[in-house]
Design a protein around this motif. Structure first.
Motif, PDB file in Angstrom:
ATOM      1  N   GLU A  37       0.829  -1.207   0.000  1.00 32.89           N
ATOM      2  CA  GLU A  37       0.000   0.000   0.000  1.00 32.89           C
ATOM      3  C   GLU A  37       0.858   1.250   0.000  1.00 32.89           C
ATOM      4  OE1 GLU A  37      -3.220   0.608  -0.360  1.00 32.89           O
ATOM      5  OE2 GLU A  37      -3.542  -1.523  -0.714  1.00 32.89           O
ATOM      6  N   ARG A  41       1.537   4.095  -3.477  1.00 36.67           N
ATOM      7  CA  ARG A  41       1.067   5.460  -3.257  1.00 36.67           C
ATOM      8  C   ARG A  41       2.176   6.491  -3.095  1.00 36.67           C
ATOM      9  NH1 ARG A  41      -4.250   5.335  -0.711  1.00 36.67           N
ATOM     10  NH2 ARG A  41      -5.031   3.201  -0.704  1.00 36.67           N
ATOM     11  N   ASN A  95      -7.951   7.072   2.749  1.00 35.31           N
ATOM     12  CA  ASN A  95      -9.238   6.366   2.798  1.00 35.31           C
ATOM     13  C   ASN A  95      -9.769   5.997   1.414  1.00 35.31           C
ATOM     14  OD1 ASN A  95      -9.904   8.892   1.942  1.00 35.31           O
ATOM     15  ND2 ASN A  95     -11.569   9.232   3.398  1.00 35.31           N
ATOM     16  N   GLU A  96      -8.995   6.241   0.362  1.00 35.89           N
ATOM     17  CA  GLU A  96      -9.355   5.802  -0.985  1.00 35.89           C
ATOM     18  C   GLU A  96      -8.589   4.511  -1.269  1.00 35.89           C
ATOM     19  OE1 GLU A  96     -10.316  10.009  -3.266  1.00 35.89           O
ATOM     20  OE2 GLU A  96      -8.239   9.319  -3.161  1.00 35.89           O
ATOM     21  N   SER A  97      -9.274   3.399  -1.224  1.00 33.31           N
ATOM     22  CA  SER A  97      -8.583   2.123  -1.352  1.00 33.31           C
ATOM     23  C   SER A  97      -8.111   1.868  -2.775  1.00 33.31           C
ATOM     24  CB  SER A  97      -9.499   0.974  -0.900  1.00 33.31           C
ATOM     25  OG  SER A  97     -10.489   0.714  -1.875  1.00 33.31           O
ATOM     26  N   ARG A  98      -7.054   1.098  -2.869  1.00 26.92           N
ATOM     27  CA  ARG A  98      -6.564   0.685  -4.183  1.00 26.92           C
ATOM     28  C   ARG A  98      -7.648  -0.063  -4.950  1.00 26.92           C
ATOM     29  NH1 ARG A  98      -1.158  -2.864  -5.050  1.00 26.92           N
ATOM     30  NH2 ARG A  98      -0.998  -2.309  -2.876  1.00 26.92           N
ATOM     31  N   GLU A  99      -8.365  -0.960  -4.260  1.00 23.58           N
ATOM     32  CA  GLU A  99      -9.401  -1.758  -4.911  1.00 23.58           C
ATOM     33  C   GLU A  99     -10.496  -0.872  -5.503  1.00 23.58           C
ATOM     34  OE1 GLU A  99      -6.974  -4.036  -2.305  1.00 23.58           O
ATOM     35  OE2 GLU A  99      -8.219  -2.284  -1.820  1.00 23.58           O
ATOM     36  N   TRP A 100     -10.887   0.143  -4.746  1.00 17.77           N
ATOM     37  CA  TRP A 100     -11.942   1.037  -5.225  1.00 17.77           C
ATOM     38  C   TRP A 100     -11.479   1.833  -6.439  1.00 17.77           C
ATOM     39  CZ3 TRP A 100     -12.273   6.611  -4.742  1.00 17.77           C
ATOM     40  CH2 TRP A 100     -13.495   7.124  -5.240  1.00 17.77           C
TER      41      TRP A 100
END
Length: 202
Positions: A37, A41, A95-100
């Protein structure tokens, strides 16, 4: 000219554009795979360029060019498109996930593909942020623009990924660079450095 891209045997302008657009999309997403993660980023250059931020940015511009510009609204909210902060689209908040973000990007390109399927290449859209004399481009021109945009950021991602773990390449099955070990690459880098010094000393 006959195209052999993706198994095509006859000239098919839409399919050719789609081929290059899809190739660039795949390359960009591939650069994010297999990383923590933090690494996916973290900024690697002074302007803050980072892998997940590139995905987020291209997702947003895809929605705008293939959605808003052709009056084909995208179903999902893309909050950063209305953010006044100029770099809001270039990094992922905690709070913005990789998956999203990856899922959103895939949904955005499906929406783009639907626009390409639904409209003729000479359909005219409106790009309000372009100069007035170029503000009403065809779908053909917008698609070329998005191929260039996506390839540009896939290139950024290639450099960022190399800075993270040394990985390079166009795609998983094709590096696009000579097959050398780390010592050989260091020797090559030293050669390039020496050439630069020699040129600078002239």
């Amino acid at each position: 000219m006959r195209s052999t891209l993706a198994g095509m045997t006859e000239t098919d302008p839409k399919a050719e554009l789609q081929f290059y657009l899809t190739r660039a999309r795949d390359a960009l997403l591939w650069k994010t795979e297999g990383l923590s993660e933090y690494d996916v980023r973290r900024p690697l250059v002074p302007t803050g360029t980072n892998l997940l931020g590139l995905v987020k940015h291209v997702a947003g511009v895809t929605v705008r060019y293939f959605g808003e510009c052709f009056d084909r609204p995208f179903a999902e909210p893309v909050p950063w498109l209305d953010d006044d902060e100029p770099n809001a689209s270039m990094f992922a908040s905690a709070n913005e996930s990789r998956e999203w973000l990856v899922s959103l990007y895939r949904a955005a390109w499906a929406h783009a593909d639907a626009t390409l399927e639904s409209l003729p290449l000479d359909a005219t859209g409106e790009v309000p942020w372009w100069p007035r004399e170029r503000r009403n481009p065809t779908l053909h021109r917008v698609t070329i623009h998005m191929i260039a945009e996506t390839e540009r950021h896939a290139g950024h991602a290639d450099i960022v990924r190399e800075l993270i773990d040394g990985s390079v390449g166009v795609r998983a099955d094709y590096a696009g660079v000579p097959d050398r070990d780390s010592d050989a690459w260091m020797t090559h880098r030293d050669r390039v450095e020496q050439a630069a010094k020699d040129a600078g000393a002239r």
